[in-house]
Design an enzyme around this catalytic site. Structure first.
Site, PDB file in Angstrom:
ATOM      1  N   HIS A 198       0.817  -1.211   0.000  1.00 21.34           N
ATOM      2  CA  HIS A 198       0.000   0.000   0.000  1.00 21.34           C
ATOM      3  C   HIS A 198       0.856   1.269   0.000  1.00 21.34           C
ATOM      4  O   HIS A 198       1.944   1.285   0.554  1.00 21.34           O
ATOM      5  CB  HIS A 198      -0.884   0.048   1.249  1.00 21.34           C
ATOM      6  CG  HIS A 198      -1.711  -1.178   1.440  1.00 21.34           C
ATOM      7  ND1 HIS A 198      -1.919  -1.731   2.672  1.00 21.34           N
ATOM      8  CD2 HIS A 198      -2.385  -1.955   0.555  1.00 21.34           C
ATOM      9  CE1 HIS A 198      -2.688  -2.804   2.550  1.00 21.34           C
ATOM     10  NE2 HIS A 198      -2.980  -2.963   1.282  1.00 21.34           N
ATOM     11  N   LYS A 204       5.815   6.259   7.005  1.00 20.41           N
ATOM     12  CA  LYS A 204       5.364   5.346   8.060  1.00 20.41           C
ATOM     13  C   LYS A 204       6.558   4.923   8.896  1.00 20.41           C
ATOM     14  O   LYS A 204       7.660   4.755   8.378  1.00 20.41           O
ATOM     15  CB  LYS A 204       4.721   4.089   7.469  1.00 20.41           C
ATOM     16  CG  LYS A 204       3.441   4.320   6.716  1.00 20.41           C
ATOM     17  CD  LYS A 204       2.909   2.998   6.163  1.00 20.41           C
ATOM     18  CE  LYS A 204       1.660   3.233   5.334  1.00 20.41           C
ATOM     19  NZ  LYS A 204       1.225   1.991   4.692  1.00 20.41           N
ATOM     20  N   TYR A 209       1.859   1.640  13.963  1.00 20.38           N
ATOM     21  CA  TYR A 209       2.701   2.481  13.120  1.00 20.38           C
ATOM     22  C   TYR A 209       2.238   3.924  13.084  1.00 20.38           C
ATOM     23  O   TYR A 209       1.059   4.217  13.094  1.00 20.38           O
ATOM     24  CB  TYR A 209       2.890   1.905  11.720  1.00 20.38           C
ATOM     25  CG  TYR A 209       1.680   1.425  10.982  1.00 20.38           C
ATOM     26  CD1 TYR A 209       1.126   2.178   9.966  1.00 20.38           C
ATOM     27  CD2 TYR A 209       1.116   0.182  11.264  1.00 20.38           C
ATOM     28  CE1 TYR A 209       0.038   1.716   9.249  1.00 20.38           C
ATOM     29  CE2 TYR A 209       0.025  -0.286  10.549  1.00 20.38           C
ATOM     30  CZ  TYR A 209      -0.506   0.488   9.548  1.00 20.38           C
ATOM     31  OH  TYR A 209      -1.589   0.041   8.834  1.00 20.38           O
ATOM     32  N   ASP A 262      -6.397  -6.662  -1.592  1.00 28.20           N
ATOM     33  CA  ASP A 262      -4.963  -6.818  -1.863  1.00 28.20           C
ATOM     34  C   ASP A 262      -4.701  -7.836  -2.978  1.00 28.20           C
ATOM     35  O   ASP A 262      -3.761  -7.691  -3.752  1.00 28.20           O
ATOM     36  CB  ASP A 262      -4.219  -7.219  -0.591  1.00 28.20           C
ATOM     37  CG  ASP A 262      -4.077  -6.056   0.378  1.00 28.20           C
ATOM     38  OD1 ASP A 262      -4.321  -4.897  -0.020  1.00 28.20           O
ATOM     39  OD2 ASP A 262      -3.719  -6.298   1.544  1.00 28.20           O
TER      40      ASP A 262
END
Length: 183
Positions: free
Chosen positions: A62, A72, A132, A168
């Site tokens: 992603h 991130k 995260y 996904d």
């Protein structure tokens, strides 16, 4: 914190510097000043929490396009996963190359994922939980995904996924006009 460069410029594996005594240890998992001294993003707007119940659950790959591109910082708080990043920065000498590292509750390593990288992970243990930091708000219109097994990139996963979302699984083959165009 120790910032260990990866083979992909701008991406780091971050090791905690533990101060230990008879009680256990103390370590900073984030310090705005230390991140800034490394030239890294130090402003985060979200903290995301992900739990994957099954071993070999794959989430990814992603990313978000500009102006919502995000940094991130990923850390595992329970279990273990293989964290993968893919350089999609146009003009980058390492465009299309990937890097992966094991992150676990035990090793307490973190992955710093720069803007312009796709990110995903494969769990190595059941009930793996990741936390995260994210530097940009989620923006569905800027969201993109690369299929985990896109032959153009041949990301070397440590195992084949056993659990994968339909979203996904359905990402299209890489196409620069779709995957890199500014939204």
């Amino acid at each position: 914190m120790r910032f260990e460069p990866t083979p992909l410029p701008g991406a780091f594996v971050i090791e905690l510097e533990k101060r230990e005594d008879e009680r256990g240890f103390f370590a900073r998992a984030f310090c705005e000043r230390e991140f800034a001294e490394q030239g890294l993003e130090s402003r985060f707007v979200q903290i995301n929490n992900s739990l994957s119940r099954e071993r070999h659950t794959l989430r990814g790959m992603h990313y978000q396009l500009e102006p919502a591109a995000e940094v991130k910082v990923v850390r595992v708080i329970r279990g273990a996963l293989w964290d993968a990043i893919l350089d999609l920065r146009p003009g980058s000498e390492t465009f299309g190359r990937s890097f992966g590292a094991e992150l676990s509750a035990e090793n307490r390593r973190m992955m710093y994922v720069p803007r312009g990288f796709a990110h995903g992970f494969l769990t190595l243990e059941p009930d793996t939980e990741a936390l995260y930091l994210v530097s940009a708000f989620y923006s569905p219109e800027h969201e993109r995904g690369i299929r985990w097994d896109d032959p153009r990139f041949a990301i070397p996963w440590p195992a084949k996924p056993a659990v994968l979302s339909e979203k996904d699984r359905s990402h299209p083959d890489f196409d620069e006009a779709y995957h890199l165009a500014v939204a």
